[in-house]
Motif scaffolding. Sequence first.
Motif, PDB file in Angstrom:
ATOM      1  N   ARG A  92      90.582  12.278  95.706  1.00 55.96           N
ATOM      2  CA  ARG A  92      89.782  11.706  96.578  1.00 55.96           C
ATOM      3  C   ARG A  92      88.274  12.041  96.794  1.00 55.96           C
ATOM      4  O   ARG A  92      87.385  11.711  97.377  1.00 55.96           O
ATOM      5  CB  ARG A  92      90.386  12.106  98.176  1.00 55.96           C
ATOM      6  N   VAL A  93      88.059  13.382  96.162  1.00 60.25           N
ATOM      7  CA  VAL A  93      86.754  13.892  95.867  1.00 60.25           C
ATOM      8  C   VAL A  93      86.203  13.412  94.517  1.00 60.25           C
ATOM      9  O   VAL A  93      84.910  13.075  94.533  1.00 60.25           O
ATOM     10  CB  VAL A  93      86.860  15.409  96.076  1.00 60.25           C
ATOM     11  N   SER A  94      86.908  13.573  93.438  1.00 59.65           N
ATOM     12  CA  SER A  94      86.411  13.290  92.261  1.00 59.65           C
ATOM     13  C   SER A  94      87.354  13.097  91.266  1.00 59.65           C
ATOM     14  O   SER A  94      88.621  13.675  91.158  1.00 59.65           O
ATOM     15  CB  SER A  94      85.388  14.632  91.537  1.00 59.65           C
ATOM     16  N   ASP A  95      87.092  11.970  90.276  1.00 51.38           N
ATOM     17  CA  ASP A  95      88.159  11.698  89.299  1.00 51.38           C
ATOM     18  C   ASP A  95      88.104  12.792  88.038  1.00 51.38           C
ATOM     19  O   ASP A  95      88.884  12.528  87.096  1.00 51.38           O
ATOM     20  CB  ASP A  95      88.135  10.516  88.656  1.00 51.38           C
ATOM     21  N   ASP A  96      86.885  13.735  88.148  1.00 49.75           N
ATOM     22  CA  ASP A  96      86.880  14.615  87.011  1.00 49.75           C
ATOM     23  C   ASP A  96      87.929  15.818  87.048  1.00 49.75           C
ATOM     24  O   ASP A  96      87.975  16.519  88.107  1.00 49.75           O
ATOM     25  CB  ASP A  96      85.408  15.323  87.018  1.00 49.75           C
ATOM     26  N   PRO A  97      88.727  15.991  85.811  1.00 55.80           N
ATOM     27  CA  PRO A  97      89.793  16.954  85.866  1.00 55.80           C
ATOM     28  C   PRO A  97      89.110  18.462  86.110  1.00 55.80           C
ATOM     29  O   PRO A  97      89.555  19.320  86.338  1.00 55.80           O
ATOM     30  CB  PRO A  97      90.503  16.748  84.373  1.00 55.80           C
ATOM     31  N   HIS A  98      87.838  18.626  85.658  1.00 50.67           N
ATOM     32  CA  HIS A  98      87.149  19.749  85.676  1.00 50.67           C
ATOM     33  C   HIS A  98      86.876  20.209  87.241  1.00 50.67           C
ATOM     34  O   HIS A  98      87.177  21.478  87.403  1.00 50.67           O
ATOM     35  CB  HIS A  98      85.755  19.812  85.075  1.00 50.67           C
ATOM     36  N   ILE A  99      86.770  19.422  88.002  1.00 51.94           N
ATOM     37  CA  ILE A  99      86.743  19.632  89.551  1.00 51.94           C
ATOM     38  C   ILE A  99      88.030  20.125  89.843  1.00 51.94           C
ATOM     39  O   ILE A  99      88.079  21.097  90.900  1.00 51.94           O
ATOM     40  CB  ILE A  99      86.149  18.418  90.100  1.00 51.94           C
ATOM     41  N   MET A 100      88.985  19.320  89.267  1.00 55.76           N
ATOM     42  CA  MET A 100      90.403  19.930  89.933  1.00 55.76           C
ATOM     43  C   MET A 100      90.821  21.009  89.505  1.00 55.76           C
ATOM     44  O   MET A 100      91.230  21.847  90.315  1.00 55.76           O
ATOM     45  CB  MET A 100      91.239  18.583  89.479  1.00 55.76           C
ATOM     46  N   MET A 101      90.396  21.603  88.308  1.00 54.75           N
ATOM     47  CA  MET A 101      90.652  22.845  87.635  1.00 54.75           C
ATOM     48  C   MET A 101      89.843  23.803  88.403  1.00 54.75           C
ATOM     49  O   MET A 101      90.254  25.041  88.665  1.00 54.75           O
ATOM     50  CB  MET A 101      90.530  22.945  86.198  1.00 54.75           C
ATOM     51  N   LEU A 102      88.556  23.520  89.001  1.00 55.68           N
ATOM     52  CA  LEU A 102      87.837  24.478  89.764  1.00 55.68           C
ATOM     53  C   LEU A 102      88.641  24.642  90.833  1.00 55.68           C
ATOM     54  O   LEU A 102      88.496  25.824  91.452  1.00 55.68           O
ATOM     55  CB  LEU A 102      86.469  23.959  89.869  1.00 55.68           C
ATOM     56  N   ALA A 103      89.093  23.776  91.469  1.00 54.71           N
ATOM     57  CA  ALA A 103      89.928  23.940  92.775  1.00 54.71           C
ATOM     58  C   ALA A 103      91.133  24.930  92.561  1.00 54.71           C
ATOM     59  O   ALA A 103      91.284  25.919  93.261  1.00 54.71           O
ATOM     60  CB  ALA A 103      90.360  22.806  93.573  1.00 54.71           C
ATOM     61  N   VAL A 104      91.616  24.677  91.413  1.00 56.31           N
ATOM     62  CA  VAL A 104      92.844  25.458  91.016  1.00 56.31           C
ATOM     63  C   VAL A 104      92.368  27.029  90.971  1.00 56.31           C
ATOM     64  O   VAL A 104      92.930  27.986  91.415  1.00 56.31           O
ATOM     65  CB  VAL A 104      93.664  25.127  89.732  1.00 56.31           C
ATOM     66  N   GLY A 105      91.301  27.293  90.261  1.00 58.47           N
ATOM     67  CA  GLY A 105      90.673  28.496  90.186  1.00 58.47           C
ATOM     68  C   GLY A 105      90.098  29.205  91.385  1.00 58.47           C
ATOM     69  O   GLY A 105      90.641  30.380  91.567  1.00 58.47           O
ATOM     70  N   LEU A 106      89.746  28.524  92.284  1.00 57.24           N
ATOM     71  CA  LEU A 106      89.580  28.766  93.682  1.00 57.24           C
ATOM     72  C   LEU A 106      90.787  29.479  94.353  1.00 57.24           C
ATOM     73  O   LEU A 106      90.661  30.645  94.811  1.00 57.24           O
ATOM     74  CB  LEU A 106      88.634  28.111  94.499  1.00 57.24           C
ATOM     75  N   PHE A 107      91.693  28.809  94.358  1.00 59.17           N
ATOM     76  CA  PHE A 107      92.950  28.898  94.853  1.00 59.17           C
ATOM     77  C   PHE A 107      93.513  30.202  94.419  1.00 59.17           C
ATOM     78  O   PHE A 107      93.686  31.348  95.178  1.00 59.17           O
ATOM     79  CB  PHE A 107      93.935  27.992  94.952  1.00 59.17           C
ATOM     80  N   GLY A 108      93.855  30.171  93.136  1.00 56.17           N
ATOM     81  CA  GLY A 108      94.712  31.505  92.660  1.00 56.17           C
ATOM     82  C   GLY A 108      93.536  32.645  92.594  1.00 56.17           C
ATOM     83  O   GLY A 108      94.147  33.767  92.646  1.00 56.17           O
ATOM     84  N   GLY A 109      92.050  32.431  92.347  1.00 54.29           N
ATOM     85  CA  GLY A 109      91.413  33.576  92.151  1.00 54.29           C
ATOM     86  C   GLY A 109      91.227  34.287  93.449  1.00 54.29           C
ATOM     87  O   GLY A 109      90.942  35.506  93.431  1.00 54.29           O
ATOM     88  N   PHE A 110      91.281  33.516  94.650  1.00 57.71           N
ATOM     89  CA  PHE A 110      91.052  34.502  95.918  1.00 57.71           C
ATOM     90  C   PHE A 110      92.491  35.064  96.172  1.00 57.71           C
ATOM     91  O   PHE A 110      92.360  36.347  96.492  1.00 57.71           O
ATOM     92  CB  PHE A 110      91.046  33.246  97.027  1.00 57.71           C
ATOM     93  N   PHE A 111      93.464  34.712  95.761  1.00 58.48           N
ATOM     94  CA  PHE A 111      94.837  35.543  96.001  1.00 58.48           C
ATOM     95  C   PHE A 111      94.977  36.658  95.121  1.00 58.48           C
ATOM     96  O   PHE A 111      95.341  37.671  95.164  1.00 58.48           O
ATOM     97  CB  PHE A 111      95.866  34.545  96.132  1.00 58.48           C
TER      98      PHE A 111
END
Length: 390
Positions: A92-111
Amino acid sequence: MRLVFFILSPLLTFLYSCFDLQKRSSQIVFVLFFALFGYCHTFEDTRADSYRKYWSFTQYDANKGVGEIIEDFKAGEIKDIYENLLFTVARRVSDDPHIMMLAVGLFGGFFYMLVMKRFLRDRRMRYTLPIVILLLFMIMESNIPLMGGIRNFSAFPLFVYSLIRLVIDNRKWWIVGLLLTPLIHFGYIFAVAMALVIWLIRIPNALLHYLAVAVCVVSIFLDTSSYLGAVDIVMGTVENEAIADRIGNYGDEDTDIEFNKSLTTQLTRLNNQISAIFIALFLIYIRRNRHTLNQTEYELRIYKLMLFFVTCSFLFISFSVVGQRLVYVAMVLLYLYMLNIYQLNRDSAIKSFICIMPFVYILHITWFIYNCYCNVGTDILYQPIPFLLL
């Protein structure tokens, strides 16, 4: 200022920040580097999990709602809900898989930043070679080259941090964190059950010690066929059809044959066998010198938890990828214990055990570097962020 340096040299600033995670700027740099690593995925390595997730994301139904995902989970059509929720929100934000993987990095990176910060909280002396080695190994256990798998990468740091806070620090409300991890990756159902056992049941350290050493030795000779009976029993108790099918696939002989054809699997197994011998020798040393080594109640709590997860992880280490996930948990606890016991016994052989680890785990180090290269290439090593984002 640190954020400015991060823009110019993200890798070097990240490594520097790992030594000073009590500062907020260092914590931000740590999480941003994981996000950047996710964004820089190339999706070109057809062997990698990230390649499969790339195709899954591009083919995902962007109109699927949260309610539908939960209903699919209840109906046993999907194993967990995290990845589908992630895809729904990201599309819903972007069709770009790079953006999706950025979100994954934010979540895992935080914890994982919380895990690293908790690890460094126990550092009570200046940085010496053993402490630097343990810190670098902790960075490797972040599973950052496995980010493309999404689910395990995201569940692992949440589970480890919740485990440490619940069992070692006795912060009871972190049980919520533990219970959330199976919704991210169904494989953590077993890990959560293990965590609750060691939290609620008093098991003598001596018993755990002998079990851990024995299992480390026996694990050298185990293979997937050793677990076929247990797989049938577990499948009979699981109501979620998607989970049951995956468990059955893990224990399938044909699956095992395919896994064993992989050079990665063979090298991982060799590394695990060397690791089992190293850990067994370390534990024998600790036990034989328990009356002369300085330890407090705090170190003994870490020791017990570490022994329990060493036992459970190496018991299942040859069971497809299941045991390998648990080994990462056991290794983080091992490093935490080594850090604390070394600081109380700086002139003991513990220092030697830590200092030979780069040689013992040379295959693991090589695997880590190579898989990082396969996922993001070399640009992240030297290019500033503006060039990486182009």
